[in-house]
Design a protein around this motif. Sequence first.
Motif, PDB file in Angstrom:
ATOM      1  N   UNK A   1     -14.145  -0.053  10.032  1.00  0.00           N
ATOM      2  CA  UNK A   1     -14.874   0.999   9.297  1.00  0.00           C
ATOM      3  C   UNK A   1     -15.991   1.362   9.947  1.00  0.00           C
ATOM      4  N   UNK A   2     -16.838   0.583  10.644  1.00  0.00           N
ATOM      5  CA  UNK A   2     -18.092   1.120  11.037  1.00  0.00           C
ATOM      6  C   UNK A   2     -17.850   1.768  12.364  1.00  0.00           C
ATOM      7  N   UNK A   3     -17.116   1.161  13.142  1.00  0.00           N
ATOM      8  CA  UNK A   3     -16.774   2.059  14.387  1.00  0.00           C
ATOM      9  C   UNK A   3     -15.865   3.234  14.299  1.00  0.00           C
ATOM     10  N   UNK A   4     -14.770   3.332  13.352  1.00  0.00           N
ATOM     11  CA  UNK A   4     -13.993   4.635  13.394  1.00  0.00           C
ATOM     12  C   UNK A   4     -13.962   5.081  11.881  1.00  0.00           C
ATOM     13  N   UNK A   5     -14.658   4.658  11.043  1.00  0.00           N
ATOM     14  CA  UNK A   5     -14.550   5.415   9.809  1.00  0.00           C
ATOM     15  C   UNK A   5     -13.441   4.980   8.894  1.00  0.00           C
ATOM     16  N   UNK A   6     -13.581   5.690   7.719  1.00  0.00           N
ATOM     17  CA  UNK A   6     -12.452   5.467   6.756  1.00  0.00           C
ATOM     18  C   UNK A   6     -11.004   5.615   7.129  1.00  0.00           C
ATOM     19  N   UNK A   7     -10.934   6.374   8.175  1.00  0.00           N
ATOM     20  CA  UNK A   7      -9.448   6.821   8.387  1.00  0.00           C
ATOM     21  C   UNK A   7      -8.726   5.254   8.871  1.00  0.00           C
ATOM     22  N   UNK A   8      -9.449   4.667   9.303  1.00  0.00           N
ATOM     23  CA  UNK A   8      -8.663   3.062   9.910  1.00  0.00           C
ATOM     24  C   UNK A   8      -8.093   2.719   8.731  1.00  0.00           C
ATOM     25  N   UNK A   9      -8.490   2.817   7.425  1.00  0.00           N
ATOM     26  CA  UNK A   9      -7.562   2.310   6.367  1.00  0.00           C
ATOM     27  C   UNK A   9      -5.984   2.499   6.281  1.00  0.00           C
ATOM     28  N   UNK A  10      -5.857   3.557   6.914  1.00  0.00           N
ATOM     29  CA  UNK A  10      -4.317   3.933   7.049  1.00  0.00           C
ATOM     30  C   UNK A  10      -3.701   3.283   8.283  1.00  0.00           C
ATOM     31  N   UNK A  11      -4.583   2.645   8.978  1.00  0.00           N
ATOM     32  CA  UNK A  11      -3.718   1.873  10.214  1.00  0.00           C
ATOM     33  C   UNK A  11      -2.962   0.691   9.653  1.00  0.00           C
ATOM     34  N   UNK A  12      -2.111  -0.174  10.581  1.00  0.00           N
ATOM     35  CA  UNK A  12      -1.503  -1.189  10.287  1.00  0.00           C
ATOM     36  C   UNK A  12      -2.156  -2.257  10.497  1.00  0.00           C
ATOM     37  N   UNK A  13      -2.039  -3.339  10.042  1.00  0.00           N
ATOM     38  CA  UNK A  13      -2.788  -4.840  10.362  1.00  0.00           C
ATOM     39  C   UNK A  13      -2.439  -4.830  11.953  1.00  0.00           C
ATOM     40  N   UNK A  14      -1.328  -4.739  12.446  1.00  0.00           N
ATOM     41  CA  UNK A  14      -1.289  -4.878  13.693  1.00  0.00           C
ATOM     42  C   UNK A  14      -2.323  -4.150  14.691  1.00  0.00           C
ATOM     43  N   UNK A  15      -2.614  -3.064  14.187  1.00  0.00           N
ATOM     44  CA  UNK A  15      -3.618  -2.443  14.970  1.00  0.00           C
ATOM     45  C   UNK A  15      -5.038  -3.061  14.960  1.00  0.00           C
ATOM     46  N   UNK A  16      -5.551  -3.894  14.070  1.00  0.00           N
ATOM     47  CA  UNK A  16      -6.660  -4.429  13.644  1.00  0.00           C
ATOM     48  C   UNK A  16      -6.621  -6.050  13.842  1.00  0.00           C
ATOM     49  N   UNK A  17      -5.610  -6.584  13.856  1.00  0.00           N
ATOM     50  CA  UNK A  17      -5.637  -8.092  13.839  1.00  0.00           C
ATOM     51  C   UNK A  17      -6.139  -8.629  15.307  1.00  0.00           C
TER      52      UNK A  17
END
Length: 146
Positions: free
Chosen positions: A60-76
Amino acid sequence: MHIRRILRDKGDSVATIRPDASITTCLATLAEHNYGALVVSVDGAHIDGIISERDIVRALAARGPGCLDESVADMMTTEVITARPGATASELMAMMTARRIRHVPVVDGTELAGIVSIGDIVKLRMTELTEELRALQGYLEPGAYG
Protein backbone atom coordinates in the motif's frame (compact mmCIF):
# COMPACT_ATOMS: atom_id res chain seq x y z
CA MET A 1 10.02 -27.32 24.75
CA HIS A 2 9.32 -28.51 21.23
CA ILE A 3 7.09 -26.90 18.63
CA ARG A 4 4.88 -30.01 18.57
CA ARG A 5 3.77 -29.14 22.13
CA ILE A 6 2.74 -25.65 21.06
CA LEU A 7 0.73 -27.17 18.21
CA ARG A 8 -0.81 -29.74 20.56
CA ASP A 9 -1.89 -26.95 22.93
CA LYS A 10 -3.13 -24.47 20.32
CA GLY A 11 -4.23 -26.88 17.62
CA ASP A 12 -2.87 -27.59 14.21
CA SER A 13 -5.46 -25.89 12.04
CA VAL A 14 -4.04 -23.28 9.72
CA ALA A 15 -6.00 -20.64 7.85
CA THR A 16 -4.87 -20.75 4.24
CA ILE A 17 -5.69 -18.72 1.19
CA ARG A 18 -5.36 -19.52 -2.48
CA PRO A 19 -2.80 -17.57 -4.52
CA ASP A 20 -5.49 -16.40 -6.95
CA ALA A 21 -7.56 -14.77 -4.17
CA SER A 22 -7.70 -10.97 -4.11
CA ILE A 23 -5.91 -8.92 -1.50
CA THR A 24 -9.32 -7.64 -0.39
CA THR A 25 -10.39 -11.24 0.30
CA CYS A 26 -7.08 -11.80 2.09
CA LEU A 27 -7.71 -8.81 4.35
CA ALA A 28 -11.21 -10.04 5.15
CA THR A 29 -9.83 -13.49 6.05
CA LEU A 30 -7.10 -11.99 8.24
CA ALA A 31 -9.71 -9.90 10.05
CA GLU A 32 -12.18 -12.78 10.38
CA HIS A 33 -9.63 -15.02 12.10
CA ASN A 34 -7.74 -12.20 13.85
CA TYR A 35 -4.49 -13.43 12.29
CA GLY A 36 -1.44 -11.53 11.18
CA ALA A 37 -0.54 -13.86 8.31
CA LEU A 38 -1.99 -16.57 6.11
CA VAL A 39 -0.27 -19.51 4.48
CA VAL A 40 -0.81 -19.40 0.74
CA SER A 41 -1.74 -22.82 -0.58
CA VAL A 42 -3.59 -24.21 -3.57
CA ASP A 43 -4.51 -27.44 -1.78
CA GLY A 44 -4.36 -26.50 1.93
CA ALA A 45 -1.57 -29.01 2.56
CA HIS A 46 1.46 -27.68 0.69
CA ILE A 47 2.96 -24.21 1.06
CA ASP A 48 3.10 -21.96 -1.98
CA GLY A 49 3.88 -18.81 0.01
CA ILE A 50 2.90 -16.69 2.97
CA ILE A 51 1.27 -13.28 3.13
CA SER A 52 1.24 -11.03 6.16
CA GLU A 53 -0.30 -7.75 7.20
CA ARG A 54 3.14 -6.20 6.82
CA ASP A 55 3.36 -7.37 3.19
CA ILE A 56 0.08 -5.61 2.45
CA VAL A 57 1.02 -2.43 4.32
CA ARG A 58 4.32 -2.23 2.43
CA ALA A 59 2.53 -2.68 -0.90
CA LEU A 60 0.00 0.00 0.00
CA ALA A 61 2.81 2.41 0.87
CA ALA A 62 4.72 1.65 -2.32
CA ARG A 63 1.90 1.25 -4.86
CA GLY A 64 -1.16 2.88 -3.33
CA PRO A 65 -4.68 1.55 -2.84
CA GLY A 66 -4.83 0.04 -6.33
CA CYS A 67 -2.81 -2.88 -5.01
CA LEU A 68 -5.91 -4.07 -3.15
CA ASP A 69 -7.18 -5.35 -6.51
CA GLU A 70 -4.08 -7.50 -7.00
CA SER A 71 -3.96 -11.22 -6.25
CA VAL A 72 -2.30 -12.79 -3.25
CA ALA A 73 0.26 -14.33 -5.64
CA ASP A 74 1.35 -10.80 -6.62
CA MET A 75 2.19 -9.90 -3.03
CA MET A 76 3.06 -13.11 -1.18
CA THR A 77 6.51 -14.13 -0.03
CA THR A 78 7.52 -17.27 -1.89
CA GLU A 79 10.69 -18.11 0.04
CA VAL A 80 8.93 -19.26 3.21
CA ILE A 81 10.91 -20.00 6.35
CA THR A 82 9.48 -23.12 7.98
CA ALA A 83 10.11 -25.19 11.09
CA ARG A 84 9.83 -28.87 11.92
CA PRO A 85 7.67 -30.09 14.83
CA GLY A 86 10.80 -31.29 16.64
CA ALA A 87 12.44 -27.86 16.69
CA THR A 88 12.65 -26.22 20.08
CA ALA A 89 10.82 -23.05 20.98
CA SER A 90 14.20 -21.45 21.79
CA GLU A 91 15.53 -22.28 18.31
CA LEU A 92 12.39 -20.89 16.71
CA MET A 93 12.45 -17.74 18.84
CA ALA A 94 16.09 -17.08 17.91
CA MET A 95 15.37 -17.63 14.21
CA MET A 96 12.26 -15.44 14.25
CA THR A 97 14.20 -12.67 15.99
CA ALA A 98 17.19 -12.90 13.66
CA ARG A 99 15.06 -12.92 10.50
CA ARG A 100 12.51 -10.43 11.86
CA ILE A 101 9.52 -12.64 11.06
CA ARG A 102 6.40 -13.15 13.14
CA HIS A 103 4.84 -16.29 11.67
CA VAL A 104 6.45 -19.62 10.83
CA PRO A 105 4.57 -22.47 9.19
CA VAL A 106 5.41 -25.87 10.62
CA VAL A 107 5.90 -28.72 8.16
CA ASP A 108 5.99 -32.41 8.87
CA GLY A 109 7.66 -34.08 5.92
CA THR A 110 6.29 -32.04 3.03
CA GLU A 111 2.88 -31.19 4.47
CA LEU A 112 1.67 -28.24 6.48
CA ALA A 113 1.30 -29.27 10.14
CA GLY A 114 0.51 -25.93 11.78
CA ILE A 115 1.76 -22.40 12.20
CA VAL A 116 3.50 -20.72 15.12
CA SER A 117 3.41 -16.99 15.74
CA ILE A 118 5.70 -14.88 17.86
CA GLY A 119 2.70 -14.51 20.19
CA ASP A 120 2.62 -18.29 20.65
CA ILE A 121 6.31 -18.24 21.57
CA VAL A 122 5.82 -15.36 24.03
CA LYS A 123 2.85 -17.17 25.62
CA LEU A 124 4.92 -20.32 26.00
CA ARG A 125 7.84 -18.41 27.51
CA MET A 126 5.50 -16.65 29.97
CA THR A 127 4.11 -20.03 31.04
CA GLU A 128 7.63 -21.38 31.54
CA LEU A 129 8.63 -18.33 33.60
CA THR A 130 5.50 -18.61 35.75
CA GLU A 131 6.26 -22.27 36.41
CA GLU A 132 9.87 -21.42 37.31
CA LEU A 133 8.69 -18.66 39.66
CA ARG A 134 6.29 -21.04 41.42
CA ALA A 135 9.06 -23.61 41.82
CA LEU A 136 11.41 -21.00 43.28
CA GLN A 137 8.72 -19.71 45.63
CA GLY A 138 8.06 -23.25 46.82
CA TYR A 139 11.77 -23.77 47.36
CA LEU A 140 12.12 -20.56 49.37
CA GLU A 141 9.01 -20.92 51.53
CA PRO A 142 9.69 -21.52 55.23
CA GLY A 143 9.21 -25.11 56.22
CA ALA A 144 9.80 -26.42 52.71
CA TYR A 145 12.42 -28.81 54.09
CA GLY A 146 10.37 -29.97 57.07
